[in-house]
Scaffold this motif. Structure first.
Motif, mmCIF file in Angstrom:
data_model
loop_
_atom_site.group_PDB
_atom_site.id
_atom_site.type_symbol
_atom_site.label_atom_id
_atom_site.label_comp_id
_atom_site.label_asym_id
_atom_site.label_seq_id
_atom_site.Cartn_x
_atom_site.Cartn_y
_atom_site.Cartn_z
ATOM 1 N N ALA A 242 -65.497 -118.452 27.676
ATOM 2 C CA ALA A 242 -65.036 -117.203 27.069
ATOM 3 C C ALA A 242 -66.233 -116.303 26.811
ATOM 4 O O ALA A 242 -67.365 -116.777 26.659
ATOM 5 C CB ALA A 242 -64.291 -117.459 25.758
ATOM 6 N N GLN A 243 -65.970 -114.985 26.765
ATOM 7 C CA GLN A 243 -67.012 -114.019 26.428
ATOM 8 C C GLN A 243 -66.360 -112.725 25.963
ATOM 9 O O GLN A 243 -65.335 -112.305 26.506
ATOM 10 C CB GLN A 243 -67.907 -113.717 27.632
ATOM 11 C CG GLN A 243 -69.015 -112.702 27.353
ATOM 12 C CD GLN A 243 -69.766 -112.289 28.602
ATOM 13 O OE1 GLN A 243 -70.410 -113.113 29.225
ATOM 14 N NE2 GLN A 243 -69.676 -111.016 28.965
ATOM 15 N N GLY A 244 -66.952 -112.097 24.975
ATOM 16 C CA GLY A 244 -66.577 -110.736 24.618
ATOM 17 C C GLY A 244 -67.446 -109.758 25.370
ATOM 18 O O GLY A 244 -68.624 -110.040 25.642
ATOM 19 N N ASP A 245 -66.895 -108.606 25.760
ATOM 20 C CA ASP A 245 -67.727 -107.583 26.388
ATOM 21 C C ASP A 245 -68.905 -107.262 25.470
ATOM 22 O O ASP A 245 -68.739 -107.025 24.281
ATOM 23 C CB ASP A 245 -66.905 -106.315 26.639
ATOM 24 C CG ASP A 245 -66.051 -106.409 27.891
ATOM 25 O OD1 ASP A 245 -66.378 -107.221 28.772
ATOM 26 O OD2 ASP A 245 -65.055 -105.672 27.982
ATOM 27 N N GLY A 246 -70.090 -107.272 26.045
ATOM 28 C CA GLY A 246 -71.307 -107.067 25.272
ATOM 29 C C GLY A 246 -72.145 -108.329 25.179
ATOM 30 O O GLY A 246 -73.348 -108.288 25.282
ATOM 31 N N GLU A 247 -71.490 -109.486 24.957
ATOM 32 C CA GLU A 247 -72.180 -110.781 24.826
ATOM 33 C C GLU A 247 -73.351 -110.661 23.847
ATOM 34 O O GLU A 247 -74.486 -111.021 24.140
ATOM 35 C CB GLU A 247 -72.655 -111.258 26.209
ATOM 36 C CG GLU A 247 -72.936 -112.738 26.252
ATOM 37 C CD GLU A 247 -73.455 -113.226 27.591
ATOM 38 O OE1 GLU A 247 -73.327 -114.428 27.863
ATOM 39 O OE2 GLU A 247 -74.008 -112.413 28.363
ATOM 40 N N VAL A 248 -73.065 -110.164 22.644
ATOM 41 C CA VAL A 248 -74.100 -109.636 21.765
ATOM 42 C C VAL A 248 -75.097 -110.652 21.240
ATOM 43 O O VAL A 248 -76.233 -110.297 20.901
ATOM 44 C CB VAL A 248 -73.470 -108.872 20.579
ATOM 45 C CG1 VAL A 248 -72.715 -107.656 21.076
ATOM 46 C CG2 VAL A 248 -72.570 -109.785 19.735
ATOM 47 N N ALA A 249 -74.720 -111.937 21.148
ATOM 48 C CA ALA A 249 -75.631 -112.922 20.560
ATOM 49 C C ALA A 249 -76.654 -113.470 21.550
ATOM 50 O O ALA A 249 -77.523 -114.240 21.162
ATOM 51 C CB ALA A 249 -74.845 -114.085 19.943
ATOM 52 N N LEU A 250 -76.548 -113.098 22.809
ATOM 53 C CA LEU A 250 -77.358 -113.508 23.952
ATOM 54 C C LEU A 250 -76.547 -114.371 24.895
ATOM 55 O O LEU A 250 -76.521 -114.121 26.087
ATOM 56 C CB LEU A 250 -78.651 -114.247 23.570
ATOM 57 C CG LEU A 250 -79.501 -114.693 24.778
ATOM 58 C CD1 LEU A 250 -79.983 -113.494 25.566
ATOM 59 C CD2 LEU A 250 -80.684 -115.525 24.332
ATOM 60 N N THR A 251 -75.901 -115.434 24.394
ATOM 61 C CA THR A 251 -74.973 -116.164 25.250
ATOM 62 C C THR A 251 -73.574 -116.049 24.658
ATOM 63 O O THR A 251 -73.392 -115.699 23.494
ATOM 64 C CB THR A 251 -75.354 -117.650 25.409
ATOM 65 O OG1 THR A 251 -74.950 -118.380 24.246
ATOM 66 C CG2 THR A 251 -76.844 -117.818 25.652
ATOM 67 N N ALA A 252 -72.576 -116.346 25.475
ATOM 68 C CA ALA A 252 -71.202 -116.431 24.997
ATOM 69 C C ALA A 252 -70.846 -117.909 24.922
ATOM 70 O O ALA A 252 -71.716 -118.746 24.667
ATOM 71 C CB ALA A 252 -70.277 -115.649 25.910
#
Length: 361
Positions: A242-252
């Motif tokens: 899974a991943q949210g658009d942006g992948e803000v933490a570095l990894t999903a």
């Protein structure tokens, strides 16, 4: 959810490529000088084992058995190919990326100027867990997170529920209450080899594809890539649950998948008619054509995505440039694919149904 060790379980493709040490690169992408590990005809489907890098890296101890045991995973539920990769595959921690990629696969007949279409036919989770990490100050909030600079690796187990499988996170470390979110597996890395004898770093995406992290690439979708070397030399990796658009933490939610992918060569003239002058990755779903824009600067990535969208609409449907620009503004969403891979990604979702009357002639 059962564990899919190499050679075990269902293998639906015409060919099978396990992620054994001789079939993978760790931290680099194939180039034109690399020897293919498999040769297939255009139109062939290949079942490919992929291995997530999470749990394998030095900041996690370089020991997947010990790392996952710390989260309650039994040794028999740790992938044997992941263990072998740590033991046998070289990686320069100072200069190479983190990703394990399987390949390259030579596709007969592919030549520069053609397009290689990778159709995602099936994605099977290989393990019932994944990991989300924040490290190196390279998430969306560098200098703020992770606190203290130490790597934070969050274990996210998968639960089977009546309405389908979900991944879970606790509200607090050690807490009993969990947040559950749906799985939507996809391959973060799908690509073709770059020309020459230099293997590209596995993190920044480019015209070759690579680590584009477009979460739309679920089962039933395609990635179209401009071929750069004879035979294309395709590869896949960086599996996600899974991943949210942006992948803000570095990894999903990084977790290993068994992927079945069909590889089709689109000849240059046909590719130009369908896609225009394709100079980077183009995603296709049943509902959308999805041009991408890639740049270290997010604003420039947006501009490149818009230009790619204009070229596509003009070539495929013959729409005048100023009208295509108006259409994009009125009807097309631009989404941030990711902002954490040195090169930022933006993708546009152009609805095919909007052009149905044009297609009918």
């Amino acid at each position: 959810m059962s564990v899919l060790q190499p050679h075990e379980g269902e293998i639906p493709g015409e060919h099978y490529l396990p992620a054994t040490p001789e079939h993978v690169l760790w931290g680099r992408l194939p180039c034109g000088a690399d020897t293919p590990v498999l040769r297939v005809r255009s139109g062939a489907s290949v079942t490919i084992d992929t291995v997530s890098h999470e749990g394998l890296l030095p900041d996690q101890g370089s020991d997947p058995v010990a790392f996952f045991a710390g989260h309650g995973v039994a040794r028999e539920d740790v992938l044997t190919d992941a263990i072998a990769i740590v033991d046998q595959v070289s990686r320069d921690g100072d200069h190479d990326g983190p990703h394990v990629v399987t390949g390259p696969i030579l596709v007969e007949g592919a030549q520069p100027g053609d397009v290689l279409s990778l159709t995602v036919e099936r994605l099977q989770p290989r393990v019932p867990y994944g990991v989300i990490s924040n490290r190196h100050g390279r998430g969306a909030l560098p200098g703020e997170l992770p606190r203290g600079g130490a790597t934070v690796s969050v274990f996210s187990p998968v639960q089977e529920r009546a309405d389908g499988a979900v991944a879970t996170l606790p509200l607090h470390d050690g807490g009993a209450h969990v947040v559950a979110y749906p799985l939507a597996p996809f391959l973060g890395t799908m690509g073709v080899a770059t020309a020459g004898d230099h293997r590209a770093h596995s993190v920044p995406p480019g015209a070759h594809g690579g680590n584009i992290d477009v979460k739309l690439l679920v089962e039933g979708t395609q990635l179209h890539l401009p071929v750069q070397v004879a035979g294309a030399l395709a590869y896949v990796g960086d599996p996600h649950f899974a991943q949210g658009d942006g992948e803000v933490a570095l990894t999903a939610l990084e977790a290993s998948l068994r992927a079945t992918v069909r590889l089709d060569v689109v000849p240059a003239a046909e590719a130009r008619a369908r896609f225009g002058e394709l100079d980077g990755p183009l995603v296709e779903t049943p509902e959308h054509l999805v041009p991408t824009g890639l740049s270290a600067d997010l604003d420039e990535a947006v501009r490149r995505c818009v230009r790619a969208s204009l070229r596509l609409i003009q070539a495929r449907w013959g729409m005048a440039e100023h009208l295509a620009y108006a259409y994009l503004s009125a009807a097309t969403d631009l989404d941030i694919s990711q902002v954490v891979d040195l090169v930022c990604g933006v993708h546009a979702r152009i609805r095919k149904a909007d052009f149905a009357e044009v297609e009918r002639g």
